[in-house]
Motif scaffolding. Structure first.
Motif, PDB file in Angstrom:
ATOM      1  N   THR A 123       0.664  -1.172  -0.189  1.00  2.00           N
ATOM      2  CA  THR A 123      -0.001   0.081  -0.067  1.00  2.00           C
ATOM      3  C   THR A 123       0.529   1.268  -0.002  1.00  2.00           C
ATOM      4  N   SER A 124      -0.027   2.310  -0.527  1.00  2.87           N
ATOM      5  CA  SER A 124       0.900   3.411  -0.320  1.00  2.87           C
ATOM      6  C   SER A 124       0.798   3.795   0.717  1.00  2.87           C
ATOM      7  N   SER A 125      -0.706   4.688   1.425  1.00  7.05           N
ATOM      8  CA  SER A 125      -0.900   4.899   2.636  1.00  7.05           C
ATOM      9  C   SER A 125       0.240   4.988   3.732  1.00  7.05           C
ATOM     10  N   PRO A 126       0.741   6.058   4.624  1.00  5.44           N
ATOM     11  CA  PRO A 126       1.759   5.783   4.991  1.00  5.44           C
ATOM     12  C   PRO A 126       1.135   5.044   6.130  1.00  5.44           C
ATOM     13  N   ILE A 127       2.115   5.097   7.187  1.00  4.20           N
ATOM     14  CA  ILE A 127       1.408   4.046   8.561  1.00  4.20           C
ATOM     15  C   ILE A 127       1.844   4.828   9.836  1.00  4.20           C
ATOM     16  N   THR A 128       0.624   5.076  10.064  1.00  5.34           N
ATOM     17  CA  THR A 128      -0.275   6.692  11.413  1.00  5.34           C
ATOM     18  C   THR A 128       0.092   6.318  12.553  1.00  5.34           C
ATOM     19  N   TYR A 129      -0.229   5.042  13.130  1.00  5.54           N
ATOM     20  CA  TYR A 129      -0.449   4.997  14.167  1.00  5.54           C
ATOM     21  C   TYR A 129       0.441   3.343  14.879  1.00  5.54           C
ATOM     22  N   VAL A 130       0.917   3.542  15.632  1.00  7.28           N
ATOM     23  CA  VAL A 130       1.146   1.747  16.229  1.00  7.28           C
ATOM     24  C   VAL A 130       0.732   1.031  17.589  1.00  7.28           C
ATOM     25  N   VAL A 131      -0.677   0.545  17.243  1.00 11.54           N
ATOM     26  CA  VAL A 131      -0.763  -0.079  18.647  1.00 11.54           C
ATOM     27  C   VAL A 131      -0.142  -1.000  19.778  1.00 11.54           C
ATOM     28  N   VAL A 132       0.443  -0.665  21.099  1.00  6.67           N
ATOM     29  CA  VAL A 132       0.679  -2.345  21.731  1.00  6.67           C
ATOM     30  C   VAL A 132      -0.836  -2.128  22.210  1.00  6.67           C
ATOM     31  N   THR A 133      -0.800  -3.523  22.101  1.00  7.38           N
ATOM     32  CA  THR A 133      -2.102  -4.806  22.805  1.00  7.38           C
ATOM     33  C   THR A 133      -1.860  -4.681  24.272  1.00  7.38           C
ATOM     34  N   HIS A 134      -0.907  -4.949  25.005  1.00  7.63           N
ATOM     35  CA  HIS A 134      -0.705  -5.525  25.974  1.00  7.63           C
ATOM     36  C   HIS A 134       1.250  -5.409  26.212  1.00  7.63           C
ATOM     37  N   PRO A 135       1.300  -5.301  27.532  1.00  4.93           N
ATOM     38  CA  PRO A 135       3.431  -5.006  28.232  1.00  4.93           C
ATOM     39  C   PRO A 135       3.829  -6.009  27.757  1.00  4.93           C
ATOM     40  N   ASN A 136       4.198  -6.761  26.318  1.00  5.72           N
ATOM     41  CA  ASN A 136       5.576  -7.961  26.437  1.00  5.72           C
ATOM     42  C   ASN A 136       6.559  -7.546  25.296  1.00  5.72           C
ATOM     43  N   PRO A 137       7.533  -7.359  25.169  1.00  5.11           N
ATOM     44  CA  PRO A 137       8.254  -7.252  24.790  1.00  5.11           C
ATOM     45  C   PRO A 137       8.197  -7.327  22.960  1.00  5.11           C
ATOM     46  N   ASP A 138       7.251  -8.899  22.786  1.00  2.00           N
ATOM     47  CA  ASP A 138       7.315  -8.571  21.525  1.00  2.00           C
ATOM     48  C   ASP A 138       6.080  -8.122  20.886  1.00  2.00           C
ATOM     49  N   LYS A 139       5.841  -7.019  21.566  1.00  2.00           N
ATOM     50  CA  LYS A 139       4.448  -6.129  20.853  1.00  2.00           C
ATOM     51  C   LYS A 139       5.215  -5.141  20.913  1.00  2.00           C
ATOM     52  N   PHE A 140       6.204  -4.775  21.901  1.00  2.00           N
ATOM     53  CA  PHE A 140       6.730  -3.043  21.648  1.00  2.00           C
ATOM     54  C   PHE A 140       7.916  -3.057  21.725  1.00  2.00           C
ATOM     55  N   ASN A 141       9.391  -3.968  21.956  1.00  2.00           N
ATOM     56  CA  ASN A 141       9.934  -3.723  21.514  1.00  2.00           C
ATOM     57  C   ASN A 141      10.407  -3.145  19.656  1.00  2.00           C
ATOM     58  N   GLY A 142       9.646  -3.982  19.244  1.00  2.00           N
ATOM     59  CA  GLY A 142       9.608  -2.392  17.691  1.00  2.00           C
ATOM     60  C   GLY A 142       9.262  -1.672  17.004  1.00  2.00           C
ATOM     61  N   ALA A 143       8.783  -0.974  18.420  1.00  2.00           N
ATOM     62  CA  ALA A 143       7.692   0.417  17.699  1.00  2.00           C
ATOM     63  C   ALA A 143       8.527   1.252  18.018  1.00  2.00           C
ATOM     64  N   SER A 144       9.775   1.635  18.424  1.00  2.00           N
ATOM     65  CA  SER A 144      11.001   2.737  17.623  1.00  2.00           C
ATOM     66  C   SER A 144      10.775   2.623  16.756  1.00  2.00           C
ATOM     67  N   GLU A 145      10.871   2.024  15.398  1.00  2.00           N
ATOM     68  CA  GLU A 145      10.945   2.328  13.701  1.00  2.00           C
ATOM     69  C   GLU A 145      10.076   2.990  13.889  1.00  2.00           C
ATOM     70  N   PHE A 146       8.868   2.180  13.853  1.00  2.00           N
ATOM     71  CA  PHE A 146       7.648   3.100  13.391  1.00  2.00           C
ATOM     72  C   PHE A 146       7.589   5.107  13.980  1.00  2.00           C
ATOM     73  N   GLN A 147       8.142   4.555  14.924  1.00  2.00           N
ATOM     74  CA  GLN A 147       7.892   6.239  15.262  1.00  2.00           C
ATOM     75  C   GLN A 147       9.052   7.042  13.972  1.00  2.00           C
ATOM     76  N   LYS A 148      10.156   6.274  13.418  1.00  2.00           N
ATOM     77  CA  LYS A 148      11.480   6.995  13.424  1.00  2.00           C
ATOM     78  C   LYS A 148      10.682   7.691  11.366  1.00  2.00           C
ATOM     79  N   MET A 149       9.177   6.159  11.467  1.00  2.07           N
ATOM     80  CA  MET A 149       8.336   6.668  10.015  1.00  2.07           C
ATOM     81  C   MET A 149       7.482   8.204  10.348  1.00  2.07           C
TER      82      MET A 149
END
Length: 328
Positions: A86-112
């Motif tokens: 898709t050409s749609s931009p990624i605007t939000y990443v939702v963390v469903t719960h506090p485990n590292p496989d849910k949040f460790n990669g989030a900084s990459e999306f923040q860079k975008m």
């Protein structure tokens, strides 16, 4: 110390030998729908990311990602897959719960330019979980160094109760469930146009579950009673298809019933195993023999539930439940 050695996700032998590849085929999703309604996709890591699903919803104007994967490298692969479709931009990443496989990669999306969204309870729990897991992977498993382990993620948007993402098109509603689940706190995301409910690891339909429990004040604290009660809240989403963090999608009534049955069965299985150890239970489950017991419990679980995938999740996560039952 033993709880740390036995804890946290998968053994280093599995993780170090697995090759990071592109997103593998995950559960059946809602499929590609009209651009007016949006679409749902899934990226699934291999065992190096704990076979975790990250789902994403393209509204036709922007993309919302549900859970960010275990490492920045996996998050990059997730983002690349989305951008290839898709050409749609990624605007939000939702963390469903506090485990590292849910949040460790989030900084990459923040860079975008994307914003990370989590409930206040999840955001408050993340630093403690990050410290607990980092200690294991750096000092026990020695799979990372202090420098190479993913940096702690900062949440951009927090909420309590209910929150609707401010999207240019479509609707994504977040709801904070009332109790603990696989972790200490749990958010679900609802896309009403597709009757799609994203629940993280609250549901492992067709797969074994991670039985460590939430990390609270530096200790694994499973609460299967609360988990089962929390699952009941999903029934409010009548007609929903549930997309869990591992396993397959399922209609909400089926997903809830089977997950509750599995948790009840596993609590009985682990309880009987621990009781069978007699007076030595505490000593053995907190010492060098613990990993052998965890492996035996995983083998029993695989035999009891042969249709369920990923029995290694029991071997490396059951220490939390076993220690709780043993009173450790």
């Amino acid at each position: 110390m033993r709880s740390l050695i036995a804890s946290v996700f998968v053994a280093s032998s599995i993780l170090m030998t697995a090759c990071v590849g592109p997103g593998t085929e995950g559960p059946d999703t809602a499929g590609e729908t009209s651009q007016q309604e949006g679409s749902v996709g899934v990226f699934t890591s291999g065992p190096e990311g704990f076979d975790t699903h990250s789902f994403y919803h393209d509204t036709g104007k922007e993309v919302v990602v549900f859970d960010a994967q275990f490492t920045p490298d996996l998050a990059k692969k997730l983002a690349a897959e989305i951008q290839a479709k898709t050409s749609s931009p990624i605007t939000y990443v939702v963390v469903t719960h506090p485990n590292p496989d849910k949040f460790n990669g989030a900084s990459e999306f923040q860079k975008m330019g994307a914003k990370v969204v989590a409930s206040k309870a999840t955001a408050a729990a993340m630093p403690g979980v990050h410290a607990y897991k980092k200690y294991y992977f750096v000092h026990i498993a020695k799979m990372f160094t202090e420098e190479s382990y993913p940096a702690e993620v900062k949440v951009d948007v927090t909420f309590e109760g209910d929150y609707e993402l401010p999207l240019a098109a479509g609707k994504v509603e977040l709801h904070e469930l009332g109790g603990a689940g696989v972790s200490s706190t749990q958010t679900v995301a609802w896309v009403p146009a597709q009757k799609a409910l994203f629940v993280g690891d609250l549901v492992h339909h067709g797969a074994h579950a991670w039985l460590e429990g939430g990390i609270v004040e530096g200790k694994a604290t499973p609460d299967l009673g609360a988990w089962k009660k929390t699952l009941g809240e999903l029934l409010d989403y009548e007609g929903a298809t549930v997309f869990g963090g591992r396993g397959e999608s399922a209609k909400v009534e089926v997903a809830v019933e089977e997950q509750i049955g599995y948790l009840t069965g596993m609590e009985k299985l682990v309880g009987e195993y621990v009781a069978g150890l007699g007076a030595s239970a505490k000593e053995e489950l907190s010492g060098e023999a613990a990993s052998g017991h965890h492996k035996k419990m995983a083998e029993l679980a695989a035999s009891k539930y042969p249709e369920r995938a990923l029995p290694y999740l029991v071997e490396y996560g059951v220490y939390g439940l076993a220690n709780q039952i043993a009173g450790l």
